[in-house]
Write a protein that holds these residues in place. Structure first.
Motif, PDB file in Angstrom:
ATOM      1  N   ASN A  42       0.783  -1.241   0.000  1.00  0.00           N
ATOM      2  CA  ASN A  42       0.000   0.000   0.000  1.00  0.00           C
ATOM      3  C   ASN A  42       0.808   1.280   0.000  1.00  0.00           C
ATOM      4  N   ASN A  43       1.949   1.313   0.639  1.00  0.00           N
ATOM      5  CA  ASN A  43       2.664   2.576   0.838  1.00  0.00           C
ATOM      6  C   ASN A  43       3.910   2.681  -0.032  1.00  0.00           C
ATOM      7  N   LEU A  44       3.709   2.806  -1.327  1.00  0.00           N
ATOM      8  CA  LEU A  44       4.830   2.950  -2.250  1.00  0.00           C
ATOM      9  C   LEU A  44       5.221   4.411  -2.382  1.00  0.00           C
ATOM     10  N   THR A  60      14.353  -2.618  -5.899  1.00  0.00           N
ATOM     11  CA  THR A  60      13.551  -1.675  -5.114  1.00  0.00           C
ATOM     12  C   THR A  60      13.078  -2.299  -3.798  1.00  0.00           C
ATOM     13  N   PRO A  61      12.909  -1.455  -2.786  1.00  0.00           N
ATOM     14  CA  PRO A  61      12.398  -1.955  -1.507  1.00  0.00           C
ATOM     15  C   PRO A  61      10.914  -2.289  -1.621  1.00  0.00           C
ATOM     16  N   PHE A  62      10.426  -3.126  -0.698  1.00  0.00           N
ATOM     17  CA  PHE A  62       8.991  -3.395  -0.651  1.00  0.00           C
ATOM     18  C   PHE A  62       8.560  -3.682   0.774  1.00  0.00           C
ATOM     19  N   CYS A  63       7.283  -3.476   1.010  1.00  0.00           N
ATOM     20  CA  CYS A  63       6.646  -3.804   2.283  1.00  0.00           C
ATOM     21  C   CYS A  63       5.232  -4.243   1.949  1.00  0.00           C
ATOM     22  N   LYS A  73      -4.571  -8.531  10.343  1.00  0.00           N
ATOM     23  CA  LYS A  73      -3.223  -8.712   9.816  1.00  0.00           C
ATOM     24  C   LYS A  73      -2.717 -10.108  10.152  1.00  0.00           C
ATOM     25  N   VAL A  74      -2.136 -10.786   9.147  1.00  0.00           N
ATOM     26  CA  VAL A  74      -1.565 -12.122   9.331  1.00  0.00           C
ATOM     27  C   VAL A  74      -0.051 -12.015   9.425  1.00  0.00           C
ATOM     28  N   LEU A  75       0.553 -11.246   8.527  1.00  0.00           N
ATOM     29  CA  LEU A  75       2.005 -11.055   8.539  1.00  0.00           C
ATOM     30  C   LEU A  75       2.381  -9.871   7.668  1.00  0.00           C
ATOM     31  N   THR A  76       3.616  -9.404   7.854  1.00  0.00           N
ATOM     32  CA  THR A  76       4.196  -8.325   7.048  1.00  0.00           C
ATOM     33  C   THR A  76       5.555  -8.789   6.549  1.00  0.00           C
ATOM     34  N   VAL A  77       5.849  -8.471   5.298  1.00  0.00           N
ATOM     35  CA  VAL A  77       7.118  -8.845   4.676  1.00  0.00           C
ATOM     36  C   VAL A  77       7.788  -7.567   4.186  1.00  0.00           C
ATOM     37  N   LYS A  78       9.058  -7.342   4.613  1.00  0.00           N
ATOM     38  CA  LYS A  78       9.766  -6.105   4.267  1.00  0.00           C
ATOM     39  C   LYS A  78      11.155  -6.399   3.733  1.00  0.00           C
ATOM     40  N   ARG A  79      11.559  -5.570   2.769  1.00  0.00           N
ATOM     41  CA  ARG A  79      12.935  -5.607   2.276  1.00  0.00           C
ATOM     42  C   ARG A  79      13.356  -4.193   1.936  1.00  0.00           C
TER      43      ARG A  79
END
Length: 195
Positions: A42-44, A60-63, A73-79
């Motif tokens: 959602n927050n690009l 590019t980074p992602f969340c 919410k089940v989980l969040t994945v970030k890089r």
């Protein structure tokens, strides 16, 4: 951990579009063909959106957040930014670090090692160079399999190239954090290895 992760089959359908920058997926129960979770980025930021349309897309980074249909919410994945290899962090529904997975340098076909929050190796994700076929393995034991080929009930409903099936082995215990890590890694195969 949300009880929805105790299922063994998940059908993942990518949102496709000509000018889409965000990574968005819907996750279905293949037995009932109903959507059970969403995966949204959602927050690009503006510059990240711009870079998603260039050769630098894989860097590019992602969340992304995975939520139930009810919005839990089940989980969040970030890089963050990735120059050569990716290290991706996975957080549970309370934003506590569950683990991370790290891309192997010079891996043919793509390979990640999955670690828990204390850097203990859980398993490895190994893939074939020529197809969309990945397995989660440790000590020759297969925990899960991801493929675009599926002969089950969902085959008639879902037939495009941007869809795939995750099958977690029944031997993986209910409530095990490895289930959360496997689902998180599946969401990132496309973003890290296949873009």
């Amino acid at each position: 951990m949300n009880s929805i992760l105790n299922k063994n089959l998940f059908f993942v359908k990518e949102h496709v579009g000509m000018f889409k920058a965000a990574n968005n997926y819907d996750i279905y129960n293949p037995d009932t063909q109903e959507m059970i979770m969403t995966c949204r980025e959602n927050n690009l930021g503006f510059f990240t959106k711009l870079l998603r349309f260039t050769d630098y897309k894989r860097m590019t980074p992602f969340c992304v957040e995975i939520r139930t249909e009810a919005g839990e919410k089940v989980l969040t994945v970030k890089r963050g930014i990735a120059f050569f290899v990716s290290t991706v962090e996975v957080f549970d529904e309370n934003d506590a670090l569950v683990g991370r997975f790290k891309q192997r340098f010079f891996s043919i076909g793509g390979k990640f090692n999955l670690f828990d929050a204390n850097d203990n190796m859980l398993c490895a994700l190994k893939g074939k160079w020529t197809s969309w076929d990945f397995k989660f393995i440790k000590d020759e034991v297969e925990f899960a399999h991801v493929s675009k080929k599926w002969a089950g009930l969902g085959k008639e409903m879902f037939t495009t190239a941007d869809n795939y099936m995750l099958q977690i082995d029944e031997r993986v215990p209910s409530g095990s954090p490895i289930r959360l890590m496997i689902l998180a890694a599946v969401m990132c195969i496309d973003m890290v290895l296949k873009e």
